[in-house]
Design a protein around this motif. Structure first.
Motif, PDB file in Angstrom:
ATOM      1  N   ARG A  32       0.833  -1.200   0.000  1.00 31.71           N
ATOM      2  CA  ARG A  32       0.000   0.000   0.000  1.00 31.71           C
ATOM      3  C   ARG A  32       0.876   1.261   0.000  1.00 31.71           C
ATOM      4  N   ARG A  33       1.967   1.233   0.750  1.00 33.05           N
ATOM      5  CA  ARG A  33       2.865   2.389   0.774  1.00 33.05           C
ATOM      6  C   ARG A  33       3.512   2.608  -0.596  1.00 33.05           C
ATOM      7  N   ALA A  34       3.890   1.527  -1.275  1.00 33.93           N
ATOM      8  CA  ALA A  34       4.475   1.658  -2.614  1.00 33.93           C
ATOM      9  C   ALA A  34       3.449   2.223  -3.587  1.00 33.93           C
ATOM     10  N   HIS A  35       2.209   1.772  -3.466  1.00 32.81           N
ATOM     11  CA  HIS A  35       1.138   2.269  -4.332  1.00 32.81           C
ATOM     12  C   HIS A  35       0.882   3.754  -4.072  1.00 32.81           C
ATOM     13  N   GLU A  36       0.864   4.141  -2.817  1.00 37.91           N
ATOM     14  CA  GLU A  36       0.614   5.545  -2.473  1.00 37.91           C
ATOM     15  C   GLU A  36       1.761   6.432  -2.941  1.00 37.91           C
ATOM     16  N   TYR A  37       2.998   5.922  -2.849  1.00 38.75           N
ATOM     17  CA  TYR A  37       4.134   6.687  -3.359  1.00 38.75           C
ATOM     18  C   TYR A  37       3.967   6.927  -4.858  1.00 38.75           C
ATOM     19  N   ALA A  38       3.615   5.884  -5.598  1.00 40.62           N
ATOM     20  CA  ALA A  38       3.458   6.015  -7.051  1.00 40.62           C
ATOM     21  C   ALA A  38       2.345   6.987  -7.414  1.00 40.62           C
ATOM     22  N   ALA A  39       1.326   7.043  -6.576  1.00 35.33           N
ATOM     23  CA  ALA A  39       0.188   7.920  -6.871  1.00 35.33           C
ATOM     24  C   ALA A  39       0.518   9.388  -6.659  1.00 35.33           C
ATOM     25  N   THR A  40       1.546   9.681  -5.884  1.00 28.53           N
ATOM     26  CA  THR A  40       1.861  11.083  -5.560  1.00 28.53           C
ATOM     27  C   THR A  40       3.146  11.584  -6.216  1.00 28.53           C
ATOM     28  N   ALA A  41       4.021  10.679  -6.653  1.00 29.21           N
ATOM     29  CA  ALA A  41       5.298  11.080  -7.234  1.00 29.21           C
ATOM     30  C   ALA A  41       5.124  11.548  -8.678  1.00 29.21           C
ATOM     31  N   SER A  42       5.970  12.466  -9.099  1.00 29.78           N
ATOM     32  CA  SER A  42       5.962  12.963 -10.475  1.00 29.78           C
ATOM     33  C   SER A  42       6.664  11.971 -11.386  1.00 29.78           C
ATOM     34  N   LEU A  43       6.000  11.559 -12.454  1.00 25.13           N
ATOM     35  CA  LEU A  43       6.614  10.641 -13.403  1.00 25.13           C
ATOM     36  C   LEU A  43       7.837  11.275 -14.059  1.00 25.13           C
ATOM     37  N   ASP A  44       7.739  12.556 -14.429  1.00 28.43           N
ATOM     38  CA  ASP A  44       8.868  13.219 -15.078  1.00 28.43           C
ATOM     39  C   ASP A  44      10.093  13.244 -14.165  1.00 28.43           C
ATOM     40  N   ALA A  45       9.891  13.625 -12.907  1.00 29.69           N
ATOM     41  CA  ALA A  45      11.016  13.698 -11.968  1.00 29.69           C
ATOM     42  C   ALA A  45      11.593  12.314 -11.709  1.00 29.69           C
ATOM     43  N   TYR A  46      10.723  11.335 -11.626  1.00 31.07           N
ATOM     44  CA  TYR A  46      11.188   9.972 -11.379  1.00 31.07           C
ATOM     45  C   TYR A  46      12.022   9.472 -12.554  1.00 31.07           C
ATOM     46  N   ALA A  47      11.544   9.682 -13.780  1.00 32.19           N
ATOM     47  CA  ALA A  47      12.291   9.252 -14.963  1.00 32.19           C
ATOM     48  C   ALA A  47      13.622   9.989 -15.057  1.00 32.19           C
ATOM     49  N   ASP A  48      13.636  11.277 -14.715  1.00 32.56           N
ATOM     50  CA  ASP A  48      14.892  12.033 -14.734  1.00 32.56           C
ATOM     51  C   ASP A  48      15.910  11.432 -13.761  1.00 32.56           C
ATOM     52  N   ALA A  49      15.428  11.013 -12.597  1.00 37.60           N
ATOM     53  CA  ALA A  49      16.320  10.398 -11.618  1.00 37.60           C
ATOM     54  C   ALA A  49      16.899   9.080 -12.129  1.00 37.60           C
ATOM     55  N   ARG A  50      16.090   8.313 -12.833  1.00 37.79           N
ATOM     56  CA  ARG A  50      16.564   7.049 -13.391  1.00 37.79           C
ATOM     57  C   ARG A  50      17.572   7.265 -14.519  1.00 37.79           C
ATOM     58  N   LEU A  51      17.519   8.413 -15.159  1.00 36.71           N
ATOM     59  CA  LEU A  51      18.421   8.730 -16.264  1.00 36.71           C
ATOM     60  C   LEU A  51      19.694   9.426 -15.793  1.00 36.71           C
ATOM     61  N   ALA A  52      19.791   9.699 -14.506  1.00 38.35           N
ATOM     62  CA  ALA A  52      20.977  10.382 -13.974  1.00 38.35           C
ATOM     63  C   ALA A  52      22.215   9.501 -14.136  1.00 38.35           C
ATOM     64  N   PRO A  53      23.371  10.095 -14.432  1.00 36.35           N
ATOM     65  CA  PRO A  53      24.600   9.293 -14.578  1.00 36.35           C
ATOM     66  C   PRO A  53      24.907   8.517 -13.304  1.00 36.35           C
ATOM     67  N   GLY A  54      25.243   7.253 -13.470  1.00 40.94           N
ATOM     68  CA  GLY A  54      25.597   6.419 -12.327  1.00 40.94           C
ATOM     69  C   GLY A  54      24.421   6.090 -11.436  1.00 40.94           C
ATOM     70  N   GLU A  55      23.225   6.251 -11.940  1.00 40.13           N
ATOM     71  CA  GLU A  55      22.000   6.041 -11.136  1.00 40.13           C
ATOM     72  C   GLU A  55      21.982   4.615 -10.563  1.00 40.13           C
ATOM     73  N   PRO A  56      21.933   4.470  -9.234  1.00 36.79           N
ATOM     74  CA  PRO A  56      21.715   3.143  -8.665  1.00 36.79           C
ATOM     75  C   PRO A  56      20.259   2.993  -8.259  1.00 36.79           C
ATOM     76  N   PRO A  57      19.681   1.790  -8.420  1.00 33.62           N
ATOM     77  CA  PRO A  57      18.328   1.584  -7.893  1.00 33.62           C
ATOM     78  C   PRO A  57      18.355   1.612  -6.373  1.00 33.62           C
ATOM     79  N   ARG A  58      17.354   2.228  -5.760  1.00 27.45           N
ATOM     80  CA  ARG A  58      17.320   2.294  -4.303  1.00 27.45           C
ATOM     81  C   ARG A  58      16.661   1.057  -3.738  1.00 27.45           C
TER      82      ARG A  58
END
Length: 360
Positions: A334-360
Motif C-alpha cells: 500500500r505504501r508503494a502504491h501511495e508513493y506512485a500515486a503522488t510522485a511525479s513521473l517526469d522527476a522519477y524518470a529524470d532520476a533514473r536517467l541520472a549518470p551512475g543512477e543506482p536503484p534504491r
C-alpha cells in the motif's frame, strides 16, 4: 502455491495443477531476489548471482522432492545449454557441485527474426544412454524451450538414447510454464513414461496483455511483469522493499545481453526511461499508471481481505517462516502504491536517467 520448506534465506513452494504430469516448483533465494530487484546488475555479477540461485534451487528441490534427488544422484544427466542466455544459468557447474559432473552437455543456438519464424541455427547434441535432461533458460512464451525440447527428444531417439526425465530451471512467465506443461502432457498422452519438473525462480511472471495494458507506455512482446498473485511471499516482501525495481520495464531483461554485453543493457534501460518520460508527459500519465502495468501495484489499493482473495500464497503457513504476516506485506504494498500515486513521473524518470543512477 503451497509452502514446502525453507533453508536459511531460501524457500521452496509447490504448484500442482490437477491432472498435470508435470510438477511445478517455485524457489526463492537470496541471489535471485537480488538479481530480479536490481536492474543495474549485469556482466559477471549477473552470471554469478544466477548461477548461485540455480545451485541453491537445486538443493531445495532435491530436499523437497526425493524423486528428483534420486534422479539427480543416479541417472546419467545431460545438460542442454541454449545460447546465449542459457549459459548464465551455470546448470552444469551447479550439478557438479552437488551431484557430480553431468554425463554430457549439448549446445543449441536459436534464431528469431521479424521475417522468419523461430528456428534452430546451431546444434551439437551429446547424450548419455538413459538420461535426465536438465536445462536452464529464461522462458517468455515458452516457444524457444519447447522447440529445443522437441529437437532434443528427436535427436536422442535418433541415437537410441532414452530421456527418462526432464528438469527445467527458469526465470519464467506463467504463460511459458503453462506451454511446457502442455507439451509434457502431450508426451504423456502418447504413452511415454518420464518425469517432468519445472523450477521457477521467485515467481511466475506475466507477459503483457495489450488489450488491458494499452499502448501509452512502451511495451515489447517479452517483458516480464510482476504480480503479487504468482510471486513467492519472500520475493513479494523483497521487491516491495526495493521500490525502484517495481517500475522497471522487465523483471529480468534480455539474459544474453545483460550477461555478456553490459553496455548494451545500460543503453537499453536508458532508452526505456527516455521513452517513458516522453510518452508519459505527452499523455498525462502518472507513475501509478506505470506501476500498475509493470508491478501490479493497483492490487494493493484493495482492502486487505479483497487483496488476499487474489493471492496464490495466502495460506498463513506460506509467510509464517518470514516472521511477518499478510497485513504487514499488504501495508508495504500500500505504501508503494501511495508513493506512485503522488510522485511525479517526469522527476522519477529524470532520476533514473541520472549518470551512475543506482536503484534504491
Amino acid at each position: 502455491m503451497k509452502y514446502l520448506l525453507h533453508s536459511d534465506d531460501a524457500a521452496c513452494y509447490g504448484l500442482d495443477p490437477a491432472g498435470s504430469p508435470t510438477r511445478v516448483l517455485v524457489c526463492s533465494t537470496a541471489a535471485s531476489r537480488t538479481l530480479l530487484t536490481d536492474p543495474a546488475v549485469s556482466g559477471h555479477r549477473y552470471r554469478s548471482l544466477l548461477g548461485t540461485a540455480v545451485s541453491t534451487a537445486l538443493d531445495l528441490v532435491a530436499e523437497a522432492d526425493p524423486a528428483v534427488a534420486r534422479a539427480l544422484a543416479t541417472e546419467a544427466t545431460t545438460v542442454v545449454t541454449i545460447l546465449r542466455g542459457g549459459l548464465s544459468f551455470g546448470v552444469d557447474s551447479a550439478l557438479s557441485h552437488r551431484f557430480g559432473s553431468p554425463e554430457a552437455v549439448s549446445f543449441v543456438g536459436t534464431d528469431r527474426g521479424a521475417a522468419h519464424p523461430l528456428d534452430i541455427s546451431y546444434e551439437r547434441w551429446e547424450f548419455a544412454g538413459r538420461q535426465l535432461l536438465v536445462l536452464g533458460d529464461i522462458i517468455g512464451t515458452g516457444a524457444t524451450v519447447e522447440k529445443v525440447l522437441r529437437a532434443a527428444r528427436q535427436a536422442a531417439h535418433g541415437r537410441g538414447a532414452e530421456i527418462a526425465g526432464y528438469l527445467v530451471l527458469t526465470v519464467g512467465s506463467r504463460q511459458g510454464v503453462r506451454r511446457l506443461r502442455d507439451y509434457f502432457a502431450e508426451l504423456a498422452h502418447r504413452g511415454e513414461r518420464f518425469s517432468a519438473v519445472i523450477v521457477a525462480l521467485e515467481a511466475l511472471f506475466e507477459l503483457p496483455d495489450r488489450t488491458r495494458l494499452g499502448q501509452a507506455f512502451p511495451q515489447l512482446p517479452f517483458d516480464f511483469l510482476r504480480s503479487p498473485r504468482w510471486s513467492t511471499p519472500d520475493f513479494e516482501l523483497h521487491r516491495l522493499g526495493h521500490r525502484d525495481s517495481l517500475f522497471e520495464k522487465c523483471a529480468v531483461y534480455d539474459g544474453g545481453v545483460r550477461a555478456f554485453t553490459p553496455g548494451e543493457h545500460r543503453r537499453f534501460r536508458a532508452d526505456w526511461w527516455t521513452e517513458v518520460r516522453r510518452r508519459g508527459s505527452a499523455a498525462g500519465l502518472s507513475l501509478a499508471d506505470l506501476g500498475r502495468s509493470t508491478a501490479g501495484l493497483d492490487r494493493y489499493a484493495r482492502p486487505l481481505d479483497d487483496w488476499l482473495e487474489g493471492i496464490g500464497w495466502a495460506a498463513p503457513e506460506n509467510v509464517r517462516h518470514l516472521g511477518v504476516d499478510h497485513a504487514e506485506l499488504h501495508a508495504l504494498g500500500r505504501r508503494a502504491h501511495e508513493y506512485a500515486a503522488t510522485a511525479s513521473l517526469d522527476a522519477y524518470a529524470d532520476a533514473r536517467l541520472a549518470p551512475g543512477e543506482p536503484p534504491r
